[in-house]
Enzyme design. Structure first.
Site, PDB file in Angstrom:
ATOM      1  CD  GLU A 154      41.118  43.089  36.386  1.00  0.00           C
ATOM      2  OE1 GLU A 154      40.184  43.040  35.553  1.00  0.00           O
ATOM      3  OE2 GLU A 154      41.023  42.680  37.547  1.00  0.00           O
ATOM      4  CB  CYS A 209      37.058  41.398  34.860  1.00  0.00           C
ATOM      5  SG  CYS A 209      38.332  40.639  35.882  1.00  0.00           S
TER       6      CYS A 209
END
Length: 681
Positions: free
Chosen positions: A256, A295
């Site tokens: 990720e 993120c």
């Protein structure tokens, strides 16, 4: 002298000698040090395999779900200890809430999902089973079983608690002991959390180990039954993905990675619309929450060219009101970056972006964070840039400043907006702000190809929206391309990702024995005792009752129509019914369902406490006047949820297979009925 952090390896805390100094993001003072002692990763892996794995598999899904719930509650009771430490990461109270209580909330969520969606035992039947031959003696299905390995979770600096717990929860449910490695810069907060976990005594020994510092040769010691997950930069993900041992042993690797996420203001929204302000608010929030260190933050704000000035003006005004400084000072809305190294990295990347984008807000010329001693902190002013020609500029789609930084990009026409979104080469999340459902219907299918999650924001959703940047346990977190190509969360999907899926073939009887779930065609258990008279512990899978018969008459149809108010022509109009595909009047499907219940229900008080639903209901063939029906009731599946009612009586869930047939032996209705059944003990 600052605290020396310790790794938790093999059931012991390791580390006495200080190594790398970890500084407070607020004032630069040393908060803690990593330890200098080398970790024996052979011991860590051996302990996970020989102690952690057997301990986890002594528990079943339901019991592990209970442990997660207890751990979430324990961490919630001790959260203030974590809030005090989290302040050094530069986080405000609201930022820390996302990390600390978001982490505990994820444990609660997976505890609930495990309790409600997973079976007793350690095998998931991923049915339905289906015949593979004409005679019914050979069938197939799929099962999921624990991999028999360990999970290595390598996490980023921005969410020291949530980052580990959102990976740990599904791994623990899947029966995998975990070795967690937080980023060093904020590892002091992760270590504090793991100490609480260890002190609670809730987890079995070996379920969770903690690495402070380097992973050394850990990845070299893994095998094909293990998994590795990573959250962080795309460059590091690419390096770990091709680790020789990971490649050699085909070790599942889930990444990720940071991505240049976007928010699109649709052309149907004008400055007079509520959605216009929602867009501005969302971009500003994603720039300033966690000081932009997410993120999932909005890095590219894509707006219609005709509204560019209005958006820039409103964003400037909102950002100007954001007070940056020591979060302990009243009125401060944004804290510092997590480390001084991060501060330098963001400054460097902003300088690169400014070579092809102009400054709208920020720049640091008059920037002074609020608070005492903050001159030694890692603060960075919210910075808004503008790229006038984003279709012809690569850097704004390639360079990510992982901080309170976003770039405005004008577009002409929605097609061009979608082109700009795609230039991110794969993102974790994108937001579309629109008030027109037709715009959403056009944009989302195109954007979905390069986004892991899409957030449609309008005034209706805004009332409850958790926002662009908030991954949620029931929804997938991850994205294609630059975003890493992985998947985390997503409800029980995350648990299944961490298990071994195996195709299973055999006779229905053998498949039923393996899965613990009756399938039609398997051997039945028929006794003199009605299955509804059995307590939960006594009831066997496959225990069955074939009922007496009932002939359906016209009076039944008339009575049911009067009771239900359903006078559909197929039941009452002889002439119209003859012209229908069935060629005759037929009974209500729900009458057949009710009549079947009358055939199989045992009316006296007993272990069966309540019927709370039907699954897989199908009306297969019509039942006409004069047809005779019969039902077969079979115990299909049992789930012990380890629960008691208000009177302290234990209970479990039993799913019953119901098959209703006519006088020709043809199936006319088929379904599962779910009941609560009391325990004897």
């Amino acid at each position: 002298m600052s605290q020396v952090l310790q790794s938790f390896i093999g059931g012991q805390w390791i580390g006495q000698q200080g190594a790398q100094a970890l500084r407070s993001a607020i004032n630069g003072a040393t908060v803690a040090q990593t330890h200098a002692e080398a970790i024996d990763f052979g011991d860590a892996v051996h302990f996970a395999r020989t102690v952690g794995l057997p301990n986890l598999l002594k528990l079943d899904f339901q019991e592990r779900a209970q442990r997660l719930k207890a751990l979430a509650k324990y961490l919630g009771e001790h959260k203030e200890q974590l809030y005090a430490i989290s302040a050094h990461t530069g986080a405000t109270r609201a930022d820390s809430w996302v990390d600390i209580e978001g982490g505990a909330g994820t444990l609660f969520a997976y505890a609930s999902m495990g309790s409600n969606e997973l079976p007793s035992g350690n095998l998931i039947h991923e049915g339905p089973a289906f015949p593979l031959g004409k005679k019914g003696g050979f069938a197939g299905t799929h099962i999921l079983v624990p991999r028999g390995g360990i999970a290595v979770h390598i996490n980023a600096f921005n969410f020291p608690i949530w980052g580990l717990l959102e990976k740990f929860a599904p791994s623990f449910l899947a029966g995998m002991p975990c070795i967690g490695k937080p980023a060093s810069s904020t590892s002091y907060l992760t270590e504090a959390m793991v100490r609480l976990v260890e002190q609670s005594g809730i987890l079995p020994a070996g379920a969770l180990q903690l690495v402070i510092g380097s992973t050394g040769d850990l990845l070299d010691r893994l095998n094909g039954q293990d998994v590795v997950t990573f959250t962080g930069s795309a460059d590091t993900a690419a390096m770990l993905r091709v680790h020789p041992n990971v490649v050699k042993n085909s070790i599942p690797f889930n990444a990720e990675a940071d991505s240049l996420n976007c928010a699109i203001l649709a052309p149907d929204v004008t400055p007079d619309d509520e959605e216009f302000d929602l867009f501005v608010k969302e971009v500003a929030r994603e720039m300033t929450v966690k000081a932009g260190q997410k993120c999932t933050a909005i890095r590219r704000a894509i707006v219609p060219r005709q509204h560019l000035d209005a958006v820039a003006e409103k964003l400037q005004a909102r950002l100007a009101k954001v007070v940056v400084g020591d979060p302990s000072v009243e009125g401060v809305k944004m804290g510092a970056l997590a480390s001084h190294a991060q501060q330098a990295d963001v400054a460097e990347r902003v300088a690169l972006l400014r070579q092809s984008a102009e400054l709208v807000f920020g720049g640091g010329a008059d920037f002074k964070p609020v608070g005492q001693g903050v001159e030694g902190g890692a603060f960075f002013q919210p910075t808004l840039l503008l790229c006038q020609k984003p279709l012809h500029t690569d850097s704004v789609h390639d360079v990510e400043a992982f901080g309170p930084v976003s770039t405005l990009m004008p577009y002409d026409g929605i097609h061009e907006a979608l082109q700009l979104a795609a230039r991110g080469q794969g993102s974790l999340v994108g937001t579309l702000v629109t008030k027109d459902p037709q715009v959403a219907a056009r944009v989302i299918p195109v954007a979905a190809a390069l986004h892991g999650r899409l957030h449609i924001l309008d005034r209706e959703a805004a009332v409850e929206s958790t926002g662009h940047g908030s991954p949620l346990p029931p929804l997938k977190h991850g994205g294609p391309g630059r975003a890493g190509g992985g998947e985390e969360l997503g409800g029980i999907r995350a648990v299944k990702h961490l298990m071994q899926r195996t195709a299973l073939q055999g006779s229905p009887t053998m498949i039923a024995a393996v899965t613990g779930e009756y399938m039609r065609g398997a051997k039945l258990i028929e006794t003199e005792v009605h299955p509804f008279r059995r307590y939960f512990e006594e009831l066997q899978i496959g225990e069955s009752l074939l009922t007496h018969r009932r002939t359906v008459g016209e009076a039944d149809i008339v009575a049911f129509g009067g009771l239900s108010g359903d006078y559909f022509y197929m039941h009452f109009d002889e002439i119209a019914a003859k012209d229908s595909p069935f060629g005759k009047r037929i009974a209500h499907g729900y009458f057949v369902l009710s009549a079947a219940a009358g055939l199989f229900v045992s009316p006296a008080p007993g272990p069966v406490l309540a019927n709370y639903g039907l699954d897989t209901l199908r009306f297969v063939k019509p039942v006409g006047i004069g047809d005779t029906i019969q039902a077969r009731l079979t115990a299909k599946r049992k789930i012990d949820r380890q629960k008691k009612d208000a009177n302290g009586v234990g209970q479990g869930v039993v799913a019953w297979d119901v098959e209703v047939t006519n006088q020709l032996g043809e199936v006319v209705a088929s379904y599962d009925i779910l009941t609560l059944v009391a325990k004897k003990g």
